[in-house]
Design an enzyme around this catalytic site. Sequence first.
Site, short mmCIF file in Angstrom:
data_model
loop_
_atom_site.label_atom_id
_atom_site.label_comp_id
_atom_site.label_asym_id
_atom_site.label_seq_id
_atom_site.Cartn_x
_atom_site.Cartn_y
_atom_site.Cartn_z
N LYS A 39 50.36 36.92 44.59
CA LYS A 39 50.55 38.06 45.48
C LYS A 39 49.87 37.82 46.82
O LYS A 39 50.46 38.02 47.88
CB LYS A 39 50.00 39.33 44.83
CG LYS A 39 50.26 40.60 45.65
CD LYS A 39 49.71 41.84 44.97
CE LYS A 39 50.46 42.18 43.71
NZ LYS A 39 50.02 43.47 43.12
N ARG B 94 50.30 41.95 34.96
CA ARG B 94 50.77 41.89 33.57
C ARG B 94 51.94 42.82 33.31
O ARG B 94 52.50 42.83 32.21
CB ARG B 94 49.61 42.18 32.62
CG ARG B 94 48.90 43.50 32.87
CD ARG B 94 47.59 43.57 32.07
NE ARG B 94 46.80 44.76 32.39
CZ ARG B 94 45.94 44.86 33.41
NH1 ARG B 94 45.80 43.84 34.26
NH2 ARG B 94 45.24 45.96 33.60
N LYS C 95 35.03 34.32 37.98
CA LYS C 95 35.68 33.62 39.09
C LYS C 95 34.74 33.50 40.28
O LYS C 95 34.70 32.47 40.95
CB LYS C 95 36.96 34.36 39.49
CG LYS C 95 38.05 34.32 38.42
CD LYS C 95 39.41 34.72 38.95
CE LYS C 95 39.49 36.14 39.38
NZ LYS C 95 40.87 36.55 39.74
#
Length: 570
Positions: free
Chosen positions: A210, A296, A532
């Site tokens: 995205k 998802r 992350k």
Amino acid sequence: MKANIKPLTQRPAWKALASHYQQARQWQLRELFAADPKRGQRLTAEAVGLFLDYSKNRVSDRTLKLLVQLAKESGLRARIEAMFRGEKINLTENRAVLHVALRAPRDASIFVDGENVVPKVHAVLDKMARFSRRVRSGAWKGYTGKRIRNVVNIGIGGSDLGPVMAYEALKHYSQRALTFRFVSNVDGADLVEATRDLDPAETLFIVSSKTFTTLETMTNAESARARLLRGLGRVGRDASPRRPSWGRSGRLGEASLPAEAVARHFVAVSTNAEKVAEFGIDTANMFGFWNWVGGRYSLDSAIGLSTMLAIGPEHFRAMLGGFRQMDEHFRTAPFERNLPVLMALLSVWYNNFFGAPTVAVLPYEQYLRRFPAYLQQLTMESNGKHVTLTGDVVDYATSPIYWGEPGTNGQHSFYQLIHQGTRLIPCDFIAFGHALTPLGRHHDLLLANVFAQAEALAFGKTAEQVKAEGIPNWLVPHQVFEGNRPSNTLLAERLTPETLGKLVALYEHYVFTQGAIWSINPFDQWGVQLGKVLAQRIVPELESKTAPRLKHDSSTNNLIRRYRRMLGTG
């Protein structure tokens, strides 16, 4: 959406269920069936071509009535209506939740911030269809003039699990002249093995991100670009026509080729036009989606471009039609006959009262072999939360662990644990009346197994039955099956694109219902962020030419130093 909902454990239906459980925990399915000869016909529901048998659950009519009452007291109906109206029910990100808009009919109206989003959805679908037809027909050519024969989808999370599952599920309907591969892991082996036997001149990459900044996706995309350009640069020199050449592995440079080389072999699914153009992709070949679509939940958005390329626009539209039928069923059906609601309420019954920590999803259909992995993200990333919508720490269990394998493979792997282990594991069996690839008696054997497993889990085998077979007394305990293991069985005529849409939407709304009961937000995923962020701090410590000054805990520091010694950098 405004609602005065009591905390879960203070709702009257919850308290009634807690009391009711003390009796229900003693029930045996053998006795429930014996007391009600028509239970197997009565405790079923059917809608939009899916048949649900939930009779093998440890429930009574009273249980079901209390579970439905819990849904009502949890404000489920109001939350459903708020989602379909485009209200910003994703409170932590201040976003609407409108995956249902992705399959809305062209003449529908669904508004976000005063704008009807349906025309934009169909504009993207139409653009995807035009592009898919060009690739599938051979009209789209690579840089050297060859037609595209290979499609590699690069993405992670919802940009990978959904497309992989859908491709595998609908492979029967795919264009077999095209080869499809999927790359998600930042481990270089994933990209290298996915492309090793493909001709670079005939390969198209779809980069799905995205923001076009996702670490794993962009690392793979940049390496794919470098390998592709090096491979194309060798065409006509030393590349054998019988052996694809991607250049050597290792640190990658890029061959000096015109920008058109990248543009003919890469397209993007993204909203960041600037980053897409910077990468070398023509923004005319960028397919967008919106922040009101969670990853998802994005299979039927532009994230499904690889699916449309595989099965064609018409089959993709049929899949959207299946989604839409289940959406309408979920939105309008009474909770007592609502498939997603019933299944979700049963999951709450076992998770929160019986303490069952996992759910096994067992498709008796080889084409659905990736469906359990897809559901793992859909369920656990959505509802693996420890605080409520208002930020209060929960004092009850939220999402169980979801897992599974296709039958009959699982029977020779983990069914031993489900049948005779010490944990209660509710099961969802999924099967189809007609095989897509009929072969002798294979399908009868497959369906006999799914029916037999559900029967064996429910009713087991008593010591008396074992003894009657002449089994020695010392061996009898080993061959007893306690039974009383609950399951649902979902049946459909055959696995078609439309049926897949119905099945995925069923579990999407199942997750939504669970979230409403538990008063949590199924549409954010803050839990994936910390690791992350820490990884980004560690990367320069691993790559530093000199020994870095480490400020982690002693374990992490030791692991970093050991890795550096493996590389010879100390």
